[in-house]
Design a protein around this motif. Structure first.
Motif, short mmCIF file in Angstrom:
data_model
loop_
_atom_site.label_atom_id
_atom_site.label_comp_id
_atom_site.label_asym_id
_atom_site.label_seq_id
_atom_site.Cartn_x
_atom_site.Cartn_y
_atom_site.Cartn_z
N ARG A 44 5.74 4.09 3.80
CA ARG A 44 6.93 4.77 3.26
C ARG A 44 7.73 5.36 4.42
NH1 ARG A 44 6.86 5.04 -2.16
NH2 ARG A 44 4.84 4.83 -3.21
N MET A 45 8.44 4.50 5.12
CA MET A 45 9.21 4.94 6.28
C MET A 45 10.44 4.06 6.46
SD MET A 45 7.01 3.42 9.51
CE MET A 45 8.37 3.64 10.67
N ARG A 46 11.35 4.54 7.27
CA ARG A 46 12.55 3.79 7.65
C ARG A 46 12.95 4.20 9.06
NH1 ARG A 46 17.56 4.23 3.71
NH2 ARG A 46 16.15 3.00 2.40
N PRO A 47 13.21 3.22 9.93
CA PRO A 47 13.15 1.78 9.70
C PRO A 47 11.72 1.26 9.84
CG PRO A 47 13.78 2.18 11.97
CD PRO A 47 13.65 3.54 11.31
N GLY A 48 11.49 0.04 9.34
CA GLY A 48 10.23 -0.63 9.60
C GLY A 48 9.19 -0.54 8.51
N SER A 49 9.60 -0.45 7.27
CA SER A 49 8.63 -0.31 6.18
C SER A 49 7.57 -1.40 6.13
CB SER A 49 9.37 -0.24 4.84
OG SER A 49 8.47 -0.34 3.78
N PRO A 50 7.91 -2.69 6.27
CA PRO A 50 6.88 -3.73 6.10
C PRO A 50 5.96 -3.93 7.31
CG PRO A 50 9.00 -4.76 6.50
CD PRO A 50 9.26 -3.28 6.42
N VAL A 51 5.29 -2.86 7.71
CA VAL A 51 4.33 -2.93 8.81
C VAL A 51 2.95 -3.24 8.23
CG1 VAL A 51 3.22 -1.65 10.69
CG2 VAL A 51 5.61 -1.23 10.14
N SER A 52 2.17 -4.00 8.97
CA SER A 52 0.80 -4.29 8.53
C SER A 52 -0.15 -4.14 9.71
CB SER A 52 0.69 -5.71 7.97
OG SER A 52 0.99 -6.68 8.97
N PHE A 53 -1.41 -3.93 9.37
CA PHE A 53 -2.45 -3.85 10.41
C PHE A 53 -3.74 -4.39 9.82
CE2 PHE A 53 -5.88 -1.74 12.77
CZ PHE A 53 -5.51 -2.06 14.06
N GLY A 54 -4.47 -5.13 10.64
CA GLY A 54 -5.75 -5.68 10.20
C GLY A 54 -6.42 -6.40 11.35
N HIS A 55 -7.39 -7.24 11.02
CA HIS A 55 -8.15 -7.95 12.05
C HIS A 55 -8.32 -9.42 11.68
CE1 HIS A 55 -9.20 -3.78 13.00
NE2 HIS A 55 -9.43 -4.22 14.23
N LEU A 56 -8.32 -10.21 12.71
CA LEU A 56 -8.45 -11.66 12.58
C LEU A 56 -9.67 -12.11 13.38
CD1 LEU A 56 -6.78 -14.08 11.36
CD2 LEU A 56 -5.76 -14.32 13.63
N ASP A 61 0.82 -1.21 0.00
CA ASP A 61 0.00 0.00 0.00
C ASP A 61 0.86 1.26 0.00
OD1 ASP A 61 -2.93 -0.96 0.46
OD2 ASP A 61 -1.74 -2.12 1.88
N TRP A 62 2.05 1.18 0.59
CA TRP A 62 2.97 2.31 0.66
C TRP A 62 2.29 3.58 1.19
CZ3 TRP A 62 7.61 0.94 1.01
CH2 TRP A 62 8.16 -0.08 0.20
N LEU A 63 1.68 3.42 2.35
CA LEU A 63 1.04 4.58 2.98
C LEU A 63 2.08 5.52 3.57
CD1 LEU A 63 -1.87 2.92 5.00
CD2 LEU A 63 -1.89 3.76 2.64
#
Length: 428
Positions: A290-302, A14-16
């Motif tokens: 779009r950040m550094r460090p930690g670009s591959p962050v995700s959020f959602g619900h299970l 998504d590259w938010l």
């Protein structure tokens, strides 16, 4: 199937921007239900209902110091007339007075001002001549008197919904007679790390022999979660096997308000969390910032046994996990706990040296903050590699380096985000 409807495992990035990602996460946070707690055990909790004072404080005019209650009109600095001491007023003692012309009453700090008195003279500005009091320095009416209701009046607000209960606020509630107060329930957190290379704490010999690395992320994130007001977080280190990850996720979801997964967040062959979550009905909100460090962050619900469980996916590099939890996990937990303005808390500073970022990315440099007497000055704590832990230990804040131009010159102003309970960070 559109790309945005694709399974999490094949979902395009998504590259938010940082602000949008934070806004999406906080939009999903609702304060948890209220529960009663003893005011004496409420440090760090958040009020869930407004509180008002049942009485005024102080309940009466009282002395601000040890001395003598007098009538100001009886004091003549040019021709001091001795006053007759006719009694004593002390805190918690019986009411004395009224005070007549030419009289004084010895009074202690906090004691009620006797009827007829309109000022208090400091003991240091008097001396006794037999049974008479000589006032060496006259005072005006109202001097050294604390008025009744000066702290708060009956019916005054002493606690607003969303207020963080600091030691001073607890003192206010206790002074107003509170014993049990309504606060939001603490959020519960589970932390899952993954990696065949992860070793339990204390595995010194194995690390020396090159057999893996100690799982420091679990301890770090649990400490961060507790500092953010969460209950004792549970942790589980899992091997890189889909069946083990699924079993760990199912176990962690029970009674959890936030599940934090660490590692397996990118596109590597052994990054399995995304694949396993897909098979469990996970509904992602976004993946990658779009950040550094930690670009591959995700959020959602299970789906969980008691309703949807929020899942925050963090990268496995220590600095990446630390920074992304501070930016996204901590504010989410603070919002669940009912805090009106979840962090991070921000401030302005000046760059002590040039801070170099990256084109197209918002960079969060780990910095130390010092006060040079006129303003805050920040400097990096050391190398900024995402796999390093040492620079985190001495960091007070993150310096935000915007993507354009991707650099902050030495001496230029910059925005900083305080880390947790850093000495300079304000309470909410």
């Amino acid at each position: 199937m559109t790309p945005l409807d694709a399974p999490f495992d094949t979902r395009p990035a998504d590259w938010l921007g940082y602000d949008e990602a934070r806004a999406r996460i906080l939009a999903e946070a609702r304060p948890l239900p209220a529960e009663p707690v003893s005011v004496l055990a409420a440090r760090g909790r958040v009020l869930a209902a407004p509180l008002t004072a049942p009485f005024r404080l102080p309940p009466w005019d009282n002395s601000a110091m040890d001395g003598y209650a007098v009538r100001a009109q009886d004091l003549d600095p040019q021709d001091p007339t001795p006053l007759v001491v006719v009694g004593e007023s002390r805190a918690g003692g019986p009411t004395v007075g009224p005070l007549g012309a030419g009289q004084a009453i010895r009074i202690m700090t906090g004691a009620p001002v006797p009827p007829g008195a309109d000022a208090v003279v400091r003991a240091e500005d008097t001396h006794l001549d037999g049974e008479h009091l000589v006032v060496e320095r006259a005072v005006a009416a109202g001097r050294n008197i604390r008025r009744g209701g000066e702290d708060f009046e009956a019916g005054a607000s002493i606690g607003e919904v969303g207020a963080l209960l600091t030691p001073a606020r607890i003192a206010l509630l206790v002074a107003a007679g509170c014993t049990e107060i309504p606060v939001h329930r603490r959020p519960r957190v589970s932390v899952l790390t993954s990696g065949d290379e992860l070793l339990p704490p204390g595995s010194v010999d194995a690390v020396r022999q090159g057999h893996g690395v100690i799982d420091s992320n679990s301890a770090m994130l649990v400490a961060q979660a507790r500092e953010a007001g969460a209950e004792a977080a549970s942790t589980l280190a899992l091997p890189d096997r889909a069946d083990a990850l699924r079993a760990g996720i199912e176990r962690a979801c029970a009674g959890t308000d936030l599940l934090v997964t660490v590692g397996g967040a990118s596109v590597g062959a052994h990054d399995l969390f995304k694949r396993v979550l897909d098979g469990m009905g996970y509904r992602p909100s976004f993946w990658r910032i779009r950040m550094r460090p930690g670009s591959p962050v995700s959020f959602g619900h299970l789906p969980g046994p008691d309703g949807p469980v929020a899942v925050l996916g963090l990268p496995g590099n220590p600095s990446s996990a630390f920074v992304t939890f501070e930016l996204f996990g901590r504010p989410y937990l603070e919002a669940l706990a009912g805090l009106r303005q979840p962090g991070p808390r921000t401030a302005r500073a000046r760059a002590g040296v040039a801070l170099v970022g990256a084109s197209g990315l918002t960079v969060f440099a780990r910095v130390r903050v010092r006060d040079d007497g006129a303003e805050r000055v920040v400097e990096p704590t050391g190398p900024q590699g995402s796999g390093l832990i040492s620079p985190l230990a001495s960091a007070d804040a993150l310096a935000l380096i915007p993507p354009d131009p991707g650099r902050i010159a030495a001496g230029a102003p910059c925005d900083i985000l305080w880390l947790g309970r850093s000495p300079g960070a304000p309470d909410a």
